[in-house]
Design a protein around this motif. Structure first.
Motif, PDB file in Angstrom:
ATOM      1  N   MET A 159      -9.722 120.795  87.439  1.00 32.29           N
ATOM      2  CA  MET A 159      -9.914 120.180  88.760  1.00 32.29           C
ATOM      3  C   MET A 159      -8.950 119.011  88.951  1.00 32.29           C
ATOM      4  N   LYS A 160      -8.805 118.169  87.930  1.00 32.78           N
ATOM      5  CA  LYS A 160      -7.869 117.043  88.007  1.00 32.78           C
ATOM      6  C   LYS A 160      -6.444 117.545  88.228  1.00 32.78           C
ATOM      7  N   GLU A 161      -6.095 118.561  87.466  1.00 31.45           N
ATOM      8  CA  GLU A 161      -4.742 119.113  87.583  1.00 31.45           C
ATOM      9  C   GLU A 161      -4.529 119.748  88.947  1.00 31.45           C
ATOM     10  N   ALA A 162      -5.536 120.440  89.463  1.00 33.84           N
ATOM     11  CA  ALA A 162      -5.435 121.080  90.783  1.00 33.84           C
ATOM     12  C   ALA A 162      -5.280 120.035  91.876  1.00 33.84           C
ATOM     13  N   VAL A 163      -5.998 118.929  91.768  1.00 37.33           N
ATOM     14  CA  VAL A 163      -5.870 117.849  92.750  1.00 37.33           C
ATOM     15  C   VAL A 163      -4.448 117.293  92.724  1.00 37.33           C
ATOM     16  N   LYS A 164      -3.938 117.063  91.516  1.00 30.46           N
ATOM     17  CA  LYS A 164      -2.573 116.542  91.379  1.00 30.46           C
ATOM     18  C   LYS A 164      -1.551 117.524  91.958  1.00 30.46           C
ATOM     19  N   LEU A 165      -1.696 118.805  91.651  1.00 30.44           N
ATOM     20  CA  LEU A 165      -0.768 119.817  92.160  1.00 30.44           C
ATOM     21  C   LEU A 165      -0.833 119.911  93.687  1.00 30.44           C
ATOM     22  N   ASN A 166      -2.030 119.819  94.246  1.00 29.35           N
ATOM     23  CA  ASN A 166      -2.167 119.858  95.704  1.00 29.35           C
ATOM     24  C   ASN A 166      -1.557 118.628  96.370  1.00 29.35           C
ATOM     25  N   LYS A 167      -1.643 117.482  95.707  1.00 29.31           N
ATOM     26  CA  LYS A 167      -0.981 116.278  96.229  1.00 29.31           C
ATOM     27  C   LYS A 167       0.531 116.456  96.232  1.00 29.31           C
ATOM     28  N   LEU A 168       1.038 117.072  95.177  1.00 26.11           N
ATOM     29  CA  LEU A 168       2.477 117.351  95.123  1.00 26.11           C
ATOM     30  C   LEU A 168       2.877 118.289  96.260  1.00 26.11           C
ATOM     31  N   LEU A 169       2.080 119.327  96.487  1.00 25.27           N
ATOM     32  CA  LEU A 169       2.372 120.252  97.585  1.00 25.27           C
ATOM     33  C   LEU A 169       2.346 119.543  98.937  1.00 25.27           C
ATOM     34  N   ASP A 170       1.367 118.654  99.124  1.00 30.51           N
ATOM     35  CA  ASP A 170       1.291 117.894 100.377  1.00 30.51           C
ATOM     36  C   ASP A 170       2.542 117.052 100.585  1.00 30.51           C
ATOM     37  N   ARG A 171       3.024 116.423  99.529  1.00 30.99           N
ATOM     38  CA  ARG A 171       4.250 115.609  99.646  1.00 30.99           C
ATOM     39  C   ARG A 171       5.459 116.480  99.957  1.00 30.99           C
ATOM     40  N   LEU A 172       5.495 117.672  99.390  1.00 32.39           N
ATOM     41  CA  LEU A 172       6.626 118.564  99.631  1.00 32.39           C
ATOM     42  C   LEU A 172       6.618 119.153 101.045  1.00 32.39           C
ATOM     43  N   LYS A 173       5.516 119.035 101.749  1.00 25.46           N
ATOM     44  CA  LYS A 173       5.451 119.513 103.138  1.00 25.46           C
ATOM     45  C   LYS A 173       6.034 118.502 104.119  1.00 25.46           C
ATOM     46  N   LYS A 174       6.285 117.306 103.664  1.00 22.04           N
ATOM     47  CA  LYS A 174       6.780 116.240 104.537  1.00 22.04           C
ATOM     48  C   LYS A 174       8.294 116.340 104.721  1.00 22.04           C
ATOM     49  N   GLN A 175       8.771 115.623 105.716  1.00 21.71           N
ATOM     50  CA  GLN A 175      10.197 115.551 106.006  1.00 21.71           C
ATOM     51  C   GLN A 175      10.724 114.174 105.613  1.00 21.71           C
ATOM     52  N   VAL A 176      12.004 114.101 105.320  1.00 17.22           N
ATOM     53  CA  VAL A 176      12.662 112.845 105.000  1.00 17.22           C
ATOM     54  C   VAL A 176      13.619 112.524 106.144  1.00 17.22           C
ATOM     55  N   ARG A 177      13.669 111.275 106.509  1.00 20.44           N
ATOM     56  CA  ARG A 177      14.585 110.861 107.571  1.00 20.44           C
ATOM     57  C   ARG A 177      15.561 109.848 106.995  1.00 20.44           C
ATOM     58  N   ARG A 178      16.837 110.077 107.243  1.00 15.86           N
ATOM     59  CA  ARG A 178      17.882 109.141 106.817  1.00 15.86           C
ATOM     60  C   ARG A 178      18.634 108.704 108.059  1.00 15.86           C
ATOM     61  N   ASN A 179      18.961 107.448 108.132  1.00 20.88           N
ATOM     62  CA  ASN A 179      19.710 106.923 109.276  1.00 20.88           C
ATOM     63  C   ASN A 179      21.197 106.935 108.972  1.00 20.88           C
ATOM     64  N   PHE A 180      21.973 107.325 109.974  1.00 16.92           N
ATOM     65  CA  PHE A 180      23.421 107.357 109.869  1.00 16.92           C
ATOM     66  C   PHE A 180      24.003 106.561 111.032  1.00 16.92           C
ATOM     67  N   PRO A 181      25.122 105.894 110.813  1.00 15.71           N
ATOM     68  CA  PRO A 181      25.801 105.311 111.970  1.00 15.71           C
ATOM     69  C   PRO A 181      26.380 106.448 112.821  1.00 15.71           C
ATOM     70  N   VAL A 182      26.510 106.230 114.094  1.00 13.97           N
ATOM     71  CA  VAL A 182      27.092 107.243 114.967  1.00 13.97           C
ATOM     72  C   VAL A 182      28.550 107.430 114.590  1.00 13.97           C
ATOM     73  N   TRP A 183      28.993 108.679 114.445  1.00 15.02           N
ATOM     74  CA  TRP A 183      30.384 108.957 114.077  1.00 15.02           C
ATOM     75  C   TRP A 183      31.095 109.779 115.126  1.00 15.02           C
ATOM     76  N   LYS A 184      30.358 110.286 116.105  1.00 17.96           N
ATOM     77  CA  LYS A 184      30.983 111.099 117.135  1.00 17.96           C
ATOM     78  C   LYS A 184      30.313 110.791 118.463  1.00 17.96           C
ATOM     79  N   VAL A 185      31.126 110.515 119.476  1.00 12.93           N
ATOM     80  CA  VAL A 185      30.616 110.152 120.788  1.00 12.93           C
ATOM     81  C   VAL A 185      31.109 111.174 121.803  1.00 12.93           C
ATOM     82  N   THR A 186      30.164 111.951 122.363  1.00  7.86           N
ATOM     83  CA  THR A 186      30.542 112.936 123.361  1.00  7.86           C
ATOM     84  C   THR A 186      29.656 112.785 124.580  1.00  7.86           C
TER      85      THR A 186
END
Length: 168
Positions: A139-166
């Motif tokens: 049960m402990k291991e399953a909870v940990k594995l499910n938490k890992l799966l939940d984190r892997l469902k998320k998105q990551v956002r990175r900010n970039f300076p604008v490099w192209k203006v159209t």
């Protein structure tokens, strides 16, 4: 079958994005010094070289004003009308490189994410089917594995300076 309003809006946004990408960069008329000349004394390009070298990739040299299509592999751009709309010279090559690096990073992140989710789901299945496992420990291991799966469902956002203006 008729499209939903959301599908119509998505299609409209995609068309607008495609039109915007086809435009030349609005900054080009104001760029007097060539980008390849600028890079001769710009010290920060070494950070690009280091970042790519850490991944085992040799950074492209931008020593001249060739357009992006002259550097692309022929088999990738064959039968493509205009693979790099609006991109011209070394600065266009750099802009295309940014887009390509981001696309490659996104695709690689999807592959790695898929692999990890598949492996974690396999470990969960093993826990469920294993009769020898201590139930409390499982049960402990399953909870940990499910938490890992939940984190892997998320998105990551990175900010970039604008490099192209159209579209200005």
């Amino acid at each position: 079958m008729a499209m939903t309003e959301a599908e119509k809006k998505r299609l409209q946004r995609q068309r607008a994005e495609d039109e915007r990408r086809a435009l030349s960069d609005a900054t080009y008329p104001y760029l007097k010094e060539t980008f390849s000349e600028f890079l001769k004394y710009e010290g920060n390009y070494v950070n690009v070289e280091i970042a790519l070298a850490l991944a085992g990739i040799e950074a492209p040299l931008i020593e001249d004003e060739r357009d992006p299509h002259t550097c692309a592999l022929e088999e990738v751009i064959v039968d493509v009308e205009d693979p790099f709309p609006g991109a011209k010279g070394a600065i266009g090559r750099a802009e295309v490189m940014i887009d390509c690096f981001m696309d490659a990073a996104i695709e690689l992140a999807c592959v790695v994410n898929s692999y990890k989710r598949q492996e974690i789901e396999a470990r969960l299945a093993e826990l469920e089917s294993s009769p020898e496992t201590d139930k409390a420990e499982a049960m402990k291991e399953a909870v940990k594995l499910n938490k890992l799966l939940d984190r892997l469902k998320k998105q990551v956002r990175r900010n970039f300076p604008v490099w192209k203006v159209t579209g200005v």
